[in-house]
Enzyme design. Structure first.
Site, PDB file in Angstrom:
ATOM      1  N   GLY A 303       0.947  -1.146  -0.002  1.00  0.00           N
ATOM      2  CA  GLY A 303       0.041   0.160   0.015  1.00  0.00           C
ATOM      3  C   GLY A 303       0.856   1.456  -0.233  1.00  0.00           C
ATOM      4  O   GLY A 303       2.148   1.526  -0.843  1.00  0.00           O
ATOM      5  N   SER A 304       0.385   2.388   0.625  1.00  0.00           N
ATOM      6  CA  SER A 304       0.957   3.558   0.718  1.00  0.00           C
ATOM      7  C   SER A 304       2.388   3.574   1.067  1.00  0.00           C
ATOM      8  O   SER A 304       2.932   4.572   1.033  1.00  0.00           O
ATOM      9  CB  SER A 304       0.145   4.539   1.533  1.00  0.00           C
ATOM     10  OG  SER A 304      -1.014   4.644   0.805  1.00  0.00           O
ATOM     11  N   THR A 305       3.026   2.516   1.935  1.00  0.00           N
ATOM     12  CA  THR A 305       4.116   2.693   2.364  1.00  0.00           C
ATOM     13  C   THR A 305       5.326   2.696   1.130  1.00  0.00           C
ATOM     14  O   THR A 305       6.197   3.070   1.214  1.00  0.00           O
ATOM     15  CB  THR A 305       4.472   1.317   3.421  1.00  0.00           C
ATOM     16  OG1 THR A 305       4.198   0.148   2.285  1.00  0.00           O
ATOM     17  CG2 THR A 305       3.709   1.540   4.595  1.00  0.00           C
ATOM     18  N   LYS A 307       4.957   4.823  -1.472  1.00  0.00           N
ATOM     19  CA  LYS A 307       4.777   6.114  -2.096  1.00  0.00           C
ATOM     20  C   LYS A 307       6.203   6.915  -1.900  1.00  0.00           C
ATOM     21  O   LYS A 307       6.429   7.431  -2.937  1.00  0.00           O
ATOM     22  CB  LYS A 307       3.533   6.932  -1.386  1.00  0.00           C
ATOM     23  CG  LYS A 307       2.140   6.446  -1.789  1.00  0.00           C
ATOM     24  CD  LYS A 307       1.183   6.992  -1.342  1.00  0.00           C
ATOM     25  CE  LYS A 307      -0.189   6.477  -1.939  1.00  0.00           C
ATOM     26  NZ  LYS A 307      -1.462   7.019  -1.012  1.00  0.00           N
ATOM     27  N   GLY A 586      -5.451   3.029   1.509  1.00  0.00           N
ATOM     28  CA  GLY A 586      -4.108   2.662   1.234  1.00  0.00           C
ATOM     29  C   GLY A 586      -3.179   3.646   2.058  1.00  0.00           C
ATOM     30  O   GLY A 586      -1.926   3.503   2.086  1.00  0.00           O
TER      31      GLY A 586
END
EC number: 3.4.16.4
Length: 587
Positions: A303-305, A307, A586
């Site tokens: 997920g957003s980790t 980005k 996310g």
């Protein structure tokens, strides 16, 4: 002529005499051999069994497994194993009138062992033709002495070693365990079984019917103990991480969880914990699922980790700078029937605000503006999709999909951590490289004095800029619960929908937090993954970030890493559990 005839006659007579004597001796020997092999066969076999030459293997002490400070994680303790010779027992003279015979011996043995006579007799009868049978394995010396004091015919004891794990369930997934024959079954015990085993010795001796050694014969071959293995694990940090992770799983009624702490400079694993766990010293109620070293084996979408790495790829492309802005209006992005959404319309934002708000639209637009394999190359260089290579049994390589021609939606979802899968250890490795100025060193489970050679995968300045952006996430964004008094912390939250049989499940989540500290000069990287929290709180900033804060604070102080916040800012910061805004999918 007569003299010659006389001498010839004498010579013939002597030759016949020699032949006769030889024949008589041959007959005597043949008769004796017949007597021994036919008439006295039973007696001689019995005597051979009573006084037999045995060759015994001398067990070698298994090597210890130690933490980085020399604390024992696995040690071997001497024990005794009781064995029996059923064949010899059933051949002993029997006279029930005076209480002598196999049945009487079995009765005495059952009493001293505290087992049923019928069960023990059945065991002996089933093995009548065998000369070796286990009665009781790896028992304390006092218990063995009590059994041997009964002096039951054919019963003897032999020395064995039993494995003991002082840290119990806290380090079980790292250390693993051995079976009753001292062979590694899980973890380090399995992966490095050959080195730990050592080399058994050997000795020969004459042994009587009762198993007593009459005398030794021949030269002995000394055993060679196994090698000791010193791990990179710090048991102090292992206890701390285990305690906090277990508390979080109980509080949020999660299915499972894992956490990893890495030394940024050396790549050493300082702590690796999982829930649920098991006690390797007591495996009576062991469940197969409890054996999983989830930090190494279980895969999930990060997920957003991910980005921060999308932003790293953008900065490395030369198309963007830290001041570049992205227009995320109207808050969604459509690809045919597939729509990517943010929690709100954030409008025009810079990279720092993209991470703070965890904008999926912003990350997607950046990725789509780059060469189609730019984000994929960034992830690949960080080790995503490849085994970490610590030699652990069952280590997963993760999934980093590669396509000859990428669909725009595939590039977009990859930018915010969907469509790929990682383990907790792999994600920690990626953050370690980012924290180490973009220099990726190999991960190791063994203590190292000098780090191995690595590779610069992100330019040093870009890595520093991204870490600074992640610091804003902890100061003002969804990662505020990860704050640590006195220290600057950088990190990113992630809240991922789990994949079910029919696609993404919108009521099942994975809560994540990945971060580094102290942010001014990172020394430690840590990832916390909590699978399927079932309480009211399920966001990464609510479930995983507080665990990071408590564990990382303890780790920094334990390792005497000096605070990096200015004196006036070292007061305790407010750690809000309830976030004042909705976190994006996310985020």
């Amino acid at each position: 002529m007569k003299t010659v005839d006389s001498s010839q006659h004498i010579g013939k007579w002597r030759l016949r005499f020699v032949y006769g004597v030889a024949f008589v001796l041959f007959m005597v020997a043949a008769g004796r051999l017949f007597y021994l092999t036919v008439v006295d066969k039973a007696f001689l076999q019995n005597q051979g069994e009573i006084r037999a030459v045995r060759t015994e293997s001398i067990p070698a002490t298994r090597g210890m497994i130690l933490d980085r400070r020399g604390e024992p994680l696995a040690v071997s303790t001497p024990t005794w194993t009781i064995i029996a010779n059923p064949k010899a027992l059933w051949k002993m003279p029997s006279d029930p009138t005076i209480g002598v015979g196999p049945e009487q011996e079995i009765k005495r043995l059952a009493e001293v062992m505290g087992v049923g006579r019928a069960w023990l007799q059945e065991k002996f009868e089933a093995n009548k033709t065998r000369s070796y049978m286990y009665l009781r394995r790896q028992i304390p010396p006092q218990e063995a002495d009590a059994i041997m004091a009964a002096k039951v015919v054919g019963v003897s004891k032999t020395k064995e070693y039993k494995r003991f794990y002082p840290a119990g369930e806290v380090a079980s997934h790292v250390v693993g365990f051995t079976n009753i024959d001292d062979k590694g079954q899980e973890g380090i015990e399995l992966a490095y079984d050959r080195a730990l085993q050592g080399q058994p010795g050997q000795r020969s001796y004459v042994k009587d019917l009762s198993g007593n050694i009459i005398r030794g014969i021949g030269a002995e071959k000394n055993e060679r103990p196994g090698e000791n293995i010193e791990l990179s694990i710090d048991l102090r940090l292992q206890y701390l991480a285990y305690r906090e992770l277990k508390a979080a799983v109980n509080e949020h009624r999660a299915t499972s969880a894992s956490a990893v702490i890495l030394d940024v400079k050396t790549g050493e694993i300082l702590a690796m914990v999982n829930q649920p766990s098991y006690n390797p010293n007591d495996r009576a109620k062991l469940e197969y699922e409890d054996l999983r070293n989830r930090a190494v084996i279980d895969l999930f979408e990060p997920g957003s980790t991910m980005k921060p790495f999308t932003i790293s790829a953008a900065l490395m492309s030369g198309q963007y700078s830290t001041e570049t802005t992205i227009n995320t209006s109207p808050g969604y992005l459509r690809f045919g029937r597939f729509t990517i959404r943010d929690a709100a319309n954030y409008g025009v934002i810079d990279f720092e605000k993209l991470l703070i708000k965890s904008s999926n639209v912003g990350a997607s637009k950046i990725a789509l503006s780059l060469p189609q394999d730019a984000v994929w190359n960034m992830d690949y260089e960080l080790g995503i999709g490849s085994p970490v290579g610590i030699g652990f049994p069952g280590e997963a390589s993760g999934v980093l999909p590669s396509h000859p021609k990428w669909h725009p939606s595939e590039i977009a979802t990859l930018s915010y951590g969907y469509g790929l899968s990682v383990s907790t250890l792999q994600l920690a490795q990626a953050y370690m490289a980012l924290a180490n100025g973009g220099y990726r060193v190999p991960i190791t489970i063994f203590k190292q004095d000098v780090p191995a050679d690595g590779k610069q995968v992100i330019p040093h300045q870009i890595a520093k800029d991204v870490v600074k952006m992640m610091e804003a996430v902890v100061q003002r964004g969804s990662g505020r619960a990860a704050q640590i008094p006195g220290y600057r912390v950088a990190g990113k939250t992630g809240t991922v929908h789990k994949v079910g049989s029919k696609g993404y499940e919108y009521d099942q989540y994975i809560a994540l937090f990945a971060g580094v500290a102290p942010a001014s000069d990172p020394r430690l990287a840590m990832v916390v993954m909590v699978n399927d929290p079932k309480g009211r709180e399920y966001y990464g900033g609510e479930v995983a970030a507080p665990v990071f804060s408590r564990v990382m604070e303890g780790a920094l102080t334990t390792l005497n890493i000096y605070p990096d916040l200015p004196e006036g800012l070292r007061e305790v910061r407010l750690k809000t559990k309830k976030l004042p805004y909705q976190v994006a999918q996310g985020g």
